[in-house]
Structures are given as structure tokens and as C-alpha cells.
Motif scaffolding. Structure first.
Motif, PDB file in Angstrom:
ATOM      1  N   ASN A 232     -33.800  18.163  49.007  1.00  0.00           N
ATOM      2  CA  ASN A 232     -34.084  18.727  47.686  1.00  0.00           C
ATOM      3  C   ASN A 232     -32.855  19.427  47.145  1.00  0.00           C
ATOM      4  OD1 ASN A 232     -37.066  18.286  47.736  1.00  0.00           O
ATOM      5  ND2 ASN A 232     -36.944  19.701  49.475  1.00  0.00           N
ATOM      6  N   TYR A 234     -31.662  21.970  44.053  1.00  0.00           N
ATOM      7  CA  TYR A 234     -32.061  22.836  42.948  1.00  0.00           C
ATOM      8  C   TYR A 234     -30.783  23.419  42.333  1.00  0.00           C
ATOM      9  CZ  TYR A 234     -36.256  22.757  45.960  1.00  0.00           C
ATOM     10  OH  TYR A 234     -37.305  22.371  46.763  1.00  0.00           O
ATOM     11  N   MET A 246     -40.224  23.857  42.509  1.00  0.00           N
ATOM     12  CA  MET A 246     -41.402  23.092  42.920  1.00  0.00           C
ATOM     13  C   MET A 246     -42.618  23.915  42.570  1.00  0.00           C
ATOM     14  SD  MET A 246     -41.410  21.210  46.564  1.00  0.00           S
ATOM     15  CE  MET A 246     -39.926  20.420  47.101  1.00  0.00           C
ATOM     16  N   HIS A 249     -47.851  24.092  45.885  1.00  0.00           N
ATOM     17  CA  HIS A 249     -48.410  22.882  46.511  1.00  0.00           C
ATOM     18  C   HIS A 249     -48.585  23.142  47.994  1.00  0.00           C
ATOM     19  CE1 HIS A 249     -44.178  22.590  47.591  1.00  0.00           C
ATOM     20  NE2 HIS A 249     -44.546  21.806  48.593  1.00  0.00           N
ATOM     21  N   ASP A 251     -48.370  20.876  51.803  1.00  0.00           N
ATOM     22  CA  ASP A 251     -47.774  19.622  52.264  1.00  0.00           C
ATOM     23  C   ASP A 251     -48.858  18.745  52.887  1.00  0.00           C
ATOM     24  OD1 ASP A 251     -45.479  20.745  51.375  1.00  0.00           O
ATOM     25  OD2 ASP A 251     -44.598  21.113  53.350  1.00  0.00           O
ATOM     26  N   LEU A 258     -38.590  22.576  57.728  1.00  0.00           N
ATOM     27  CA  LEU A 258     -37.707  22.768  56.570  1.00  0.00           C
ATOM     28  C   LEU A 258     -36.435  23.504  56.944  1.00  0.00           C
ATOM     29  CD1 LEU A 258     -37.586  22.614  53.288  1.00  0.00           C
ATOM     30  CD2 LEU A 258     -38.068  25.064  53.470  1.00  0.00           C
ATOM     31  N   LEU A 266     -37.667  29.708  48.529  1.00  0.00           N
ATOM     32  CA  LEU A 266     -39.022  29.378  48.984  1.00  0.00           C
ATOM     33  C   LEU A 266     -39.935  30.608  48.955  1.00  0.00           C
ATOM     34  CD1 LEU A 266     -41.080  27.439  50.377  1.00  0.00           C
ATOM     35  CD2 LEU A 266     -40.068  28.129  52.565  1.00  0.00           C
ATOM     36  N   HIS A 305     -47.240  26.932  48.746  1.00  0.00           N
ATOM     37  CA  HIS A 305     -45.892  27.468  48.606  1.00  0.00           C
ATOM     38  C   HIS A 305     -45.249  26.876  47.362  1.00  0.00           C
ATOM     39  CE1 HIS A 305     -45.948  23.956  51.297  1.00  0.00           C
ATOM     40  NE2 HIS A 305     -44.714  23.673  50.896  1.00  0.00           N
ATOM     41  N   VAL A 307     -41.223  26.934  44.862  1.00  0.00           N
ATOM     42  CA  VAL A 307     -39.784  27.183  44.936  1.00  0.00           C
ATOM     43  C   VAL A 307     -39.281  27.802  43.629  1.00  0.00           C
ATOM     44  CG1 VAL A 307     -37.512  26.105  45.218  1.00  0.00           C
ATOM     45  CG2 VAL A 307     -39.444  25.278  46.578  1.00  0.00           C
ATOM     46  N   ARG A 315     -29.074  25.273  45.334  1.00  0.00           N
ATOM     47  CA  ARG A 315     -29.742  25.409  46.632  1.00  0.00           C
ATOM     48  C   ARG A 315     -30.107  24.010  47.106  1.00  0.00           C
ATOM     49  NH1 ARG A 315     -35.341  26.382  47.940  1.00  0.00           N
ATOM     50  NH2 ARG A 315     -35.484  27.340  50.004  1.00  0.00           N
ATOM     51  N   THR A 317     -32.102  21.963  50.253  1.00  0.00           N
ATOM     52  CA  THR A 317     -32.945  22.076  51.442  1.00  0.00           C
ATOM     53  C   THR A 317     -33.256  20.673  51.967  1.00  0.00           C
ATOM     54  OG1 THR A 317     -35.057  21.999  50.248  1.00  0.00           O
ATOM     55  CG2 THR A 317     -34.057  24.166  50.511  1.00  0.00           C
ATOM     56  N   ALA A 319     -36.321  18.766  54.040  1.00  0.00           N
ATOM     57  CA  ALA A 319     -37.659  18.876  54.628  1.00  0.00           C
ATOM     58  C   ALA A 319     -37.960  17.610  55.411  1.00  0.00           C
ATOM     59  CB  ALA A 319     -38.698  19.069  53.528  1.00  0.00           C
TER      60      ALA A 319
HETATM   61  C1  OGA Z   1     -41.278  20.657  50.322  1.00  0.00           C
HETATM   62  C2  OGA Z   1     -41.019  22.106  50.100  1.00  0.00           C
HETATM   63  C3  OGA Z   1     -39.435  23.904  49.894  1.00  0.00           C
HETATM   64  C4  OGA Z   1     -37.995  24.136  49.588  1.00  0.00           C
HETATM   65  O1  OGA Z   1     -40.287  19.884  50.389  1.00  0.00           O
HETATM   66  O2  OGA Z   1     -42.458  20.279  50.428  1.00  0.00           O
HETATM   67  O3  OGA Z   1     -41.953  22.832  49.974  1.00  0.00           O
HETATM   68  O4  OGA Z   1     -37.597  25.303  49.657  1.00  0.00           O
HETATM   69  N1  OGA Z   1     -39.750  22.529  50.035  1.00  0.00           N
HETATM   70  O5  OGA Z   1     -37.268  23.191  49.275  1.00  0.00           O
END
Ligand code: OGA
Ligand code: NI
Length: 374
Positions: A232, A234, A246, A249, A251, A258, A266, A305, A307, A315, A317, A319
Motif C-alpha cells: 500500500n 499513501y 483506507m 474495514h 480483513d 502487516l 493505522l 481498522h 488508515v 507511507r 506498508t 500486508a
Molecule cells: C490492509 C490494511 C493497513 C495499513 O491492507 O488491509 O488494513 O496501514 N492496511 O496499510
């Protein structure tokens, strides 16, 4: 979602951007130097990350930390208790001393960063809205369905099961992406297996000696299970208070592993509040997915959770999402159902999930809710 209303009276220049520009993702918008968030990304007031003018990053949470090395040693039973508590209370924990080298971790985050820095045309080659494609570059959460877009671009790789022809479809640029991602997915899959074994044990379904064929069979199924790795991105956002990286949601799978860099973003829902997860360098944030909530008949929680984005820093990440084989029906473990604790969820499978999310805007825990028995 209802159309968003802009709070500011000044004209949003970027609103002259065409739909096509949005399909190109937020990295593209950021690179073109916008100073206002286009309407397409502005959430209705009630769904924005903060109300009032206090910093929405204010309340942090130190998630329970599981020392993986201790879990494998003579203190296993004590660590298992801590694990149970974390899964029941937060649905989230962090894992340190997990045995995956910092080299592998750094190389993976780094190659993902380089992928998102490629010229747009190069990234575009992998853009697809086919949910089942072995590689998928995209933007937002569910690009075709989202009324309001999220401030996120992503690269999704199906890592397991992985027929030979999948690897040749993974991005050929950056040159080392395929090898780094293959190594990374193998390592995270091993870690997932060991965590899953501990979790089954914590639910009273598996002994560490694995004497019972039945338990062995469950683990063998996980060995054959599905794994999707999602990077991901951002980018900095000019007005982070109006949008999200995000939306809230949960998972879909059993566990998500992650990796987050040092930039905060997050947030998890705990007692009706959104709390920011404090990053621990090189640790994994682990969370319970819908399938494990169902499998544990509601004992372990798949927690919402979301984002947040920020103005200064990109940023990135990674996952890693794990479940049983794609075609496997997920149901509460018969051993966790009794007269006093009746079955609380319907059977489900990946096809049902895909059908569900492609038929509506994926919001909150709607899918999991749809599987609940009253
Ligand atoms: C995901 C998620 C959180 C993040 O990929 O499902 O919740 O901080 N990612 O990228
Ligand atoms: Ni998630």
C-alpha cells in the motif's frame, strides 16, 4: 455513499480534473502538485477522520507485544495466554523476534517503494479491476465501487497457491521485485504457519506435539492455503482531515501480517474510539480476520481498522493476507460449538465474499455481519 459537500468556499481547482485522472491514482495526483483534495476524495462529514480541531493522531495504543522467540521456548504457555488475551481484547497484536531478517524486511519495503516511484505508464501495465488477477495495481479500496475514493494506491500479488505462470505476470520492473516478493512471501508464510499453530493451540484445538491426526490435518490445509501480498502506498495528502487512506474495514482471511514503516497511520477501533497503532521498527502487526472470527465461533475478534494519511510523508506498508484454500468453506470449528455456546456464524467461502464485495461498497464489517446467525 452520499455525495460529499465541500467545506471550503474557495474553488477547488483540481475538480476540473477528469475521472480519468482519478483512475490514475493518488501518487499521480501528488506528483502533479495539487494543493487541495479533489471532491472525489472528500468524505461526508460524519465519516471524516476527526471532528473538532484536536489532532486525530492524538490517542495512541501500544498493542500487546508477543515475543516470538519466547513463544517457541519453555515459556510458551505463558505467551499463549498473552496471545489469547490479545486476540480476545483487541483482535490485534505485534510480533517481535519473529526470525525474519531485517534485510528481507527492508528489501521488500524498499522494492515496493521503488515500484510506486516508477513512471506511471510502467505501473499502468498492471492496472486491472479483475479481483482474481495474479497481479493487480490499483487505487482507492474498491476502485469500481467506491463513491468516494481513498487516498491509497496498491499493488496486489497472489503468492499462494502460485502456478508457474503467475510469477511471469508479476511486475518485471523494478528488476528485483519478483525475487524480493517471492522471498518475502515465503518467509511470511512460514511465520503465519507458526502463528496459526500457536493460535489453534490457544483455542485448545492443537497441542504443540501434534499427536492428533485431526489437528495435523487442519495445519496441512493451511499449508495449502491462500496468501495475497498487498503493498500500500499513501502519498502525502494536502488535506488529510477530509479523507482516509483506507476506510474502516475488517480483513477477510484468518490472519493479516502487516509491515508498516516508521510513519504512523493505522488506527484500530477499541471501545468506540479510534486509536493509532504506534509502529515498532521491524515488527509485524498481526490482526485477526473475518475467517478466524467465524472459525473461533466469535471468541477471537476481527476488529475494524482504518488508515489516516498525512501532509508530509509517503507511507508504504506491506500486508500479507492468509487464509485456507480459496475454494474451502469456512465454518465455526465443531469443537468450539456446544449447547452452551451454539454456532454463531453461517458457512462462507471466498466466492461468496467476492460476490458480496463486488455487489456493494465494502463498508465496515458488513460482510462479517452478513454471516452472523441471530
Ligand atoms: C490492509 C490494511 C493497513 C495499513 O491492507 O488491509 O488494513 O496501514 N492496511 O496499510
Ligand atoms: Ni486491513
Amino acid at each position: 455513499m452520499s455525495p460529499a459537500i465541500s467545506l471550503t468556499s474557495s474553488t477547488r481547482m483540481s475538480d476540473s480534473l477528469s475521472e480519468i485522472q482519478y483512475q490514475k491514482g493518488v501518487k499521480h495526483l501528488h506528483e502533479n502538485g495539487i494543493d487541495k483534495v479533489p471532491n472525489k476524495y472528500i468524505l461526508p462529514i460524519t465519516e471524516r477522520p476527526s471532528t473538532g480541531n484536536e489532532s486525530h493522531f492524538k490517542e495512541n495504543i501500544k498493542l500487546p507485544v508477543i515475543d516470538f522467540a519466547e513463544l517457541q521456548g519453555p515459556t510458551r504457555s505463558r505467551v499463549l495466554k498473552a496471545l489469547t488475551k490479545a486476540c480476545e481484547q483487541y483482535g490485534f497484536f505485534q510480533v517481535v523476534n519473529h526470525g525474519i531478517s531485517t534485510d528481507i524486511i527492508h528489501r521488500m519495503t524498499e522494492v515496493c517503494k521503488r515500484f510506486f516511484e516508477l513512471p506511471f505508464d510502467e505501473r499502468l501495465k498492471y492496472m486491472s479491476t479483475d479481483m482474481k488477477a495474479p497481479v493487480r495495481y490499483g487505487t482507492s479500496f474498491s476502485q469500481n465501487k467506491d463513491g468516494v475514493y481513498c487516498w491509497r494506491d496498491f499493488l496486489k500479488l497472489v503468492c499462494h497457491p502460485m502456478p508457474d505462470h503467475f510469477l511471469s505476470q508479476w511486475p518485471s520492473s523494478p528488476k528485483d521485485l519478483r525475487t524480493q516478493a517471492a522471498t518475502y512471501s515465503k518467509e511470511t508464510r512460514n511465520l503465519f504457519m507458526m502463528l496459526m499453530e500457536a493460535i489453534l493451540e490457544s483455542l485448545g484445538l492443537c497441542t504443540s506435539e501434534l499427536n492428533f491426526t485431526e489437528e495435523k490435518e487442519i495445519l496441512e490445509e493451511f499449508q495449502e492455503g491462500s496468501q495475497i501480498v498487498v503493498a500500500n502506498c499513501y502519498p502525502p495528502c494536502p488535506e488529510p482531515e477530509l479523507t482516509l487512506g483506507m476506510p474502516p474495514h475488517s480483513d477477510y482471511g484468518f490472519l493479516t501480517l502487516l509491515l508498516q514503516d516508521e510513519v504512523k497511520g493505522l488506527q484500530i477501533q477499541f471501545e468506540e474510539k479510534w486509536l493509532t497503532v504506534e509502529p515498532i521498527p521491524n515488527a509485524f502487526v498481526i490482526n485477526i480476520g473475518d475467517h478466524l472470527e467465524i472459525f473461533s465461533n466469535g471468541r477471537y475478534r476481527s476488529v475494524l481498522h482504518r488508515v489516516l494519511v498525512n501532509q508530509e510523508k509517503t507511507r508504504v506498508t506491506v500486508a500479507s493476507l492468509h487464509s485456507l484454500p480459496f475454494d474451502r468453506v469456512i465454518q465455526p470449528s465443531p469443537k468450539l460449538i456446544s449447547k452452551n455456546n451454539p454456532r454463531r456464524y453461517l458457512d462462507t467461502d471466498f466466492a461468496t465474499f467476492l460476490e458480496y464485495i463486488s455487489s456493494c461498497e465494502p463498508k465496515t464489517k458488513a460482510f462479517l455481519e452478513s454471516r452472523k446467525l441471530n
